[in-house]
Scaffold this active site. Structure first.
Site, PDB file in Angstrom:
ATOM      1  N   HIS A  48      51.683 -12.073 -15.660  1.00  0.00           N
ATOM      2  CA  HIS A  48      50.900 -11.706 -16.832  1.00  0.00           C
ATOM      3  C   HIS A  48      51.795 -11.728 -18.063  1.00  0.00           C
ATOM      4  CE1 HIS A  48      46.966 -10.857 -15.343  1.00  0.00           C
ATOM      5  NE2 HIS A  48      47.413 -10.074 -14.392  1.00  0.00           N
ATOM      6  N   ARG A 105      41.843 -16.068  -7.173  1.00  0.00           N
ATOM      7  CA  ARG A 105      40.965 -15.223  -7.998  1.00  0.00           C
ATOM      8  C   ARG A 105      40.247 -16.086  -9.021  1.00  0.00           C
ATOM      9  NH1 ARG A 105      41.512 -10.510 -12.484  1.00  0.00           N
ATOM     10  NH2 ARG A 105      43.035 -11.924 -13.414  1.00  0.00           N
ATOM     11  N   GLU A 145      35.390  -3.972 -12.449  1.00  0.00           N
ATOM     12  CA  GLU A 145      36.326  -3.787 -13.556  1.00  0.00           C
ATOM     13  C   GLU A 145      35.843  -2.847 -14.651  1.00  0.00           C
ATOM     14  OE1 GLU A 145      38.722  -7.480 -14.525  1.00  0.00           O
ATOM     15  OE2 GLU A 145      36.921  -8.395 -13.690  1.00  0.00           O
ATOM     16  N   ASP A 204      40.671  -3.273 -17.412  1.00  0.00           N
ATOM     17  CA  ASP A 204      39.434  -3.495 -18.166  1.00  0.00           C
ATOM     18  C   ASP A 204      38.585  -2.235 -18.245  1.00  0.00           C
ATOM     19  OD1 ASP A 204      38.954  -6.455 -19.033  1.00  0.00           O
ATOM     20  OD2 ASP A 204      39.961  -6.563 -17.103  1.00  0.00           O
ATOM     21  N   ARG A 258      46.504  -2.146 -10.784  1.00  0.00           N
ATOM     22  CA  ARG A 258      47.269  -1.348 -11.750  1.00  0.00           C
ATOM     23  C   ARG A 258      48.238  -2.238 -12.528  1.00  0.00           C
ATOM     24  NH1 ARG A 258      48.964   4.020 -10.260  1.00  0.00           N
ATOM     25  NH2 ARG A 258      51.101   3.267 -10.184  1.00  0.00           N
ATOM     26  N   ARG A 295      41.971  -9.769 -23.687  1.00  0.00           N
ATOM     27  CA  ARG A 295      42.431  -9.331 -22.376  1.00  0.00           C
ATOM     28  C   ARG A 295      43.076  -7.951 -22.488  1.00  0.00           C
ATOM     29  NH1 ARG A 295      42.152 -12.624 -18.352  1.00  0.00           N
ATOM     30  NH2 ARG A 295      41.622 -14.797 -18.733  1.00  0.00           N
TER      31      ARG A 295
END
Length: 922
Positions: free
Chosen positions: A152, A420, A541, A581, A619, A753
């Site tokens: 990320h 995903r 989410e 989220d 997390r 995001r």
């Protein structure tokens, strides 16, 4: 660097202060020698002025700081930013080494009280609770624990920087572990000086944007640093602990219940750069990493096992293995070396076939590739049994034992890659396949129940929907190709190569059944056999999705066809819960509460259907994304939610913080396993707080939710305030990840995001996603309950682990915030009325939250109950705060210039330094 504030801390912290002084002195000397005395003096002036501003919010200090920073050239600014940034990096190294030092001191002291979070402590608690050997064995047989590495855009360190820092850490460890002569100490310090100089002369920033394959390479680094050696070591230690401390333990080897997972190369939700080709390359690179490690260990093992046939006997099975061995070694009297030579030859052939890997050592005769990792493990087991049966059990307990465990854990795939994708993409793909196949009606216009009926019919039919004679959209082709690539990876590298398919934004049963239909197209669901090869995992989410999750799963389990597929997966259903989220959607307090409630409800639903629950906690590193200490977080789960099975994402800079140092990495893995054992065996299955606590939390959550939504989504101009008062625009362009910052090309908070959302608030030192709304919630609760309201909150904090953890994480976040520095970022908002309206609300809520937190916890100041973290923060703030002040000045210049590239580079340097100083900012 001189000038570090001396702290009145216990003597046990003196070595840490000494290490920080040593590294600071070396860095200061490096700055002097490379940049000159003038630059060094400017660094010191900025640091001292920043301390005055931090402690007193002194207006004179503010003006002095602004004048000083405004007077600097861009080149001077860059050097100063690097100096402060590198101090944060070096302070992190010193702190990690101090944690290792304290753990060793504890072990050497032979304390009868094991440290919380250790497996010794967990086993002691189990023993005190009367847990039997059989119960422990059952736990390990059924357990599934997995930290999952994700790529990320908050990992701001380059691999080159990380490598130099590991070298420095190794040199600092040498000073601790060995009693050095004066010459050795001088040589060590010279080596440190060279490493720091190399660090200073290495570019701290990436010049090009990361690709997904770059992220794969970065992720693989941590297998070299930690996982490949430390995870087998953890198992070895645990088996020996069980044998020594648990009465009646049978001594059998434990199953490999703790494994590493990965999203890197398989997570295509919002990332168009993750393709079938990328997944194929990622899998090949992973396999190469594992097999290369095994080959190196085999080579060393062959050197160690030079046993002569005149001195030892061997098993008949080993003699058979030698006969089959292609080893042409002249050492005919060294049976183990000959056997290992044959294993090496076969493994080298396997590496060439699976990943084009060339064996790292001398040429070996050609061998037949292994069909799977189990076959390699069987040969290693044969070596082990021969050694044990013929008087050499001690030799079997060394390198061979760890290698056998490594092969069992990592196989030929290294780590399972999760797939995903967003549910919207699955929906469009299925709709196109159905339409192309001539199915009547428009799938997208069907009701949920009509969709379920149609999908169940397709799941049960052996007829494929797709055809090589039809043309599909790029999106549909991409989805089908990546699933077919996953099926191929399972055939090549083993079934563990790809085991999970995660559905982002899942909100209905059809979202799950759509994936089942797509898996059938790739041969990963076989209707005639009733077998499903991958776990289909819904990710809930948003706040609404979390509230709806129990009903979705209850409806899903009521479908006989799906329940039969679950049986083929061992009756286990995994559910992923999204912290990031849900936090962006509803705020910190409401997110945590809705996650907790969802878990309680899911436990009941799963129990009612006789399905085993495995929770996957999405997390992040920061508290605003569900971060915080893993041990406390796992123990704070509601009763029955863990069940020996848990997966947790490890994201951003937290991966490097946890796993770049082998000792720290093993400790983190052990802590995760220990917490899972305690949460499974020592919590009553139906454990729940008092009903009045649940009702109180609901009221607090309602108030906090309204406060958070009122600010973020309902205040006119808040979106503009956010983009002007934070570094979000600059983060979006930083070369720290392959994924775009927003899901759509817009500035809407809804489309942003969660990762850059949290990261931006951390950079400006407000940390808003980690606390906003709590102060308002407590004030409203006390107004409605003036007599005993505070006493009830204090009792909740004493008695309820969930509430304790919530407040502990908030305590950490608030201690890293700084409202004075945040006010300087607010000054960048061009509309004075908007700036004052919003920042005054934030400032008031910040103070109300701190006041409420201190009163509930009984502390007189933040982190009073966590002196180690308080010490860490005090040590680094004199060097962290200036980076924020410089960042503000650079942002002003950059925005006024219309986007000067050199200024952007300076801003990116400050982003790196602030992230390093905060350690869990994204």
């Amino acid at each position: 660097m001189p000038g570090l504030t001396t702290l009145d801390t216990p003597d046990k912290d003196q070595p840490l202060r000494d290490d920080i002084r040593l590294l600071g002195r070396i860095l200061g000397n490096t700055v002097r020698s490379q940049e000159g005395e003038a630059v060094f003096e400017i660094v010191e002036r900025i640091r001292q002025t920043s301390i005055r501003f931090h402690r007193e919010e002194d207006e004179a200090a503010r003006h002095e700081l602004e004048e000083l920073l405004n007077s600097l050239s861009l080149a001077q600014t860059s050097r100063i930013v690097r100096a402060f940034s590198y101090f944060s990096h070096l302070a992190n190294i010193a702190e990690d080494q101090h944690h290792i030092r304290r753990n060793r001191a504890h072990a050497l002291a032979g304390s009868t009280t094991p440290r919380p979070g250790s497996m010794d402590c967990a086993l002691a608690h189990a023993r005190d609770a009367g847990i039997t050997a059989a119960q422990l064995q059952a736990f390990f047989d059924d357990a599934h624990i997995s930290p999952v590495l994700t790529a990320h855009p908050t990992e701001v360190q380059r691999k080159s920087i990380l490598t130099r820092e590991m070298e420095i850490a190794h040199l600092m460890a040498e000073r601790e572990l060995y009693r050095m002569t004066p010459d050795e100490e001088r040589a060590n310090e010279e080596a440190l000086c060279r490493a720091v100089l190399t660090l200073w002369q290495t570019n701290i920033l990436r010049r090009t944007k990361l690709t997904v394959i770059d992220e794969v390479v970065n992720g693989l680094s941590f297998y070299d640093y930690t996982f490949l050696k430390q995870l087998p070591r953890l198992y070895v230690t645990l088996e020996d602990q069980l044998r020594a401390t648990v009465p009646g333990w049978n001594g059998h080897e434990l199953p490999s219940f703790l494994r590493i997972g990965s999203w890197i190369g398989g997570d295509r939700d919002g990332n168009p750069f993750v393709t079938a080709d990328v997944l194929r390359k990622a899998m090949r690179m992973q396999s190469s990493q594992a097999i290369r490690f095994y080959l190196e260990e085999l080579f060393l093992l062959g050197n160690e096992l030079s046993l002569n046939s005149r001195a030892v006997t061997v098993s008949d099975q080993l003699l058979e293995l030698i006969k089959r061995s292609p080893d042409g070694s002249p050492r005919q009297d060294e049976p183990y070396r000959r056997a290992i030579g044959g294993i090496y030859a076969r493994l080298a052939a396997t590496g060439r076939e699976l990943s084009q890997l060339q064996a790292p050592h001398r040429h070996w005769p050609h061998g037949e590739p292994y069909t799977d990792a189990a076959e390699l493990r069987a040969d290693l087991d044969l070596l082990d049994r021969s050694l044990v049966a013929n008087g050499s059990a001690a030799l079997a307990r060394g390198r061979l034992r760890s290698l056998r465990r490594a092969v069992d854990i990592f196989g030929f795939h290294l780590a399972s890659i999760d797939l995903r994708q967003n549910s919207d993409v699955h929906e469009r793909t299925v709709a196109e396949l159905l339409s192309s196949a001539g199915t009547e009606g428009d799938y997208l216009s069907l009701s949920e129940e009509e969709r379920i009926a149609l999908l169940l019919a397709e799941m049960s039919s052996p007829r494929p929907l797709s055809s090589s004679f039809l043309t599909y959209s790029d999106e549909t082709n991409s989805e089908l190709n990546i699933l077919r690539t996953a099926a191929d990876a399972r055939r090549r590298y083993g079934a563990c190569a790809v085991t999970n398919c995660i559905i982002s934004k899942a909100d209905g049963v059809s979202d799950i059944l759509e994936v089942a239909v797509l898996l059938k197209e790739a041969g990963l669901l076989r209707p005639r056999e009733g077998v499903l090869d991958l776990n289909i995992i819904p990710l809930f989410e948003t706040i609404g999705d979390l509230r709806n999750a129990p009903q979705v799963m209850d409806r899903l389990f009521s479908i006989p066809e799906y329940k039969a597929l679950l049986d083929s997966r061992g009756g286990v259903q995994e559910v992923m819960l999204g912290y990031s989220d849900s936090n962006k959607d509803g705020g910190f307090l409401t997110s945590g509460w809705e996650l907790y409630k969802a878990e309680i409800a899911l436990v009941e639903v799963f129990r009612g259907h006789g399905v085993k629950l495995r929770l996957f906690h999405g997390r992040g590193g920061s508290v605003g994304r569900g971060g915080g200490p893993s041990y406390q977080a796992i123990l704070a789960q509601p009763g029955g939610a863990v069940q020996g099975k848990i997966r947790i994402t490890e994201q951003g800079e937290v991966i490097a913080g946890k796993y770049s140092n082998p000792e720290v990495g093993r400790r983190n893995l052990e802590t995760m396993a220990a917490a899972t054992l305690e949460a499974t065996l020592l919590q009553p299955e139906h454990a729940a707080p008092r009903e009045e606590y649940l009702a109180t939390m609901q009221e607090l959550s309602n108030h906090a939710f309204r406060a958070y939504r009122g600010l973020v989504y309902e205040t006119e101009g808040f979106e503009r305030y956010f983009w002007e008062s934070t570094v979000i625009g600059e983060i979006a362009n930083l070369n720290i990840g392959s994924r775009p910052a927003s899901r759509k090309k817009s500035t809407r908070i809804e489309d942003l995001r969660a990762i850059p959302w949290v990261f931006s608030w951390a950079q400006c030192r407000l940390m808003l996603p980690g606390w906003y709304g709590f102060g308002t919630a407590v004030k409203a609760w006390l107004a409605a309950n003036p007599k005993d309201g505070m006493a009830k909150l204090q009792a909740m904090h004493r008695e309820w682990p969930f509430f304790q953890t919530l407040l502990s994480n908030m305590d950490m976040v608030l201690s890293k915030s700084n409202i004075a520095i945040a006010s300087r970022y607010a000054e960048m908002v061009s509309d004075p009325a908007l700036r004052e309206a919003i920042f005054s609300r934030i400032r008031t809520e910040w103070q109300d939250t701190i006041d409420a937190l201190l009163t509930i916890t009984g502390q007189s100041e933040l982190l009073e109950s966590n002196p180690l973290l308080a010490r860490s923060i005090r040590n680094r703030f004199p060097y962290l705060d200036p980076l924020n002040h410089v960042q503000v000045e650079l942002l002003k210049r950059h925005r006024a210039s219309g986007g000067d590239e050199q200024l952007a580079n300076g801003i990116h340097l400050t982003i790196n330094g602030v992230a390093a100083g905060l350690r869990n900012s994204g």
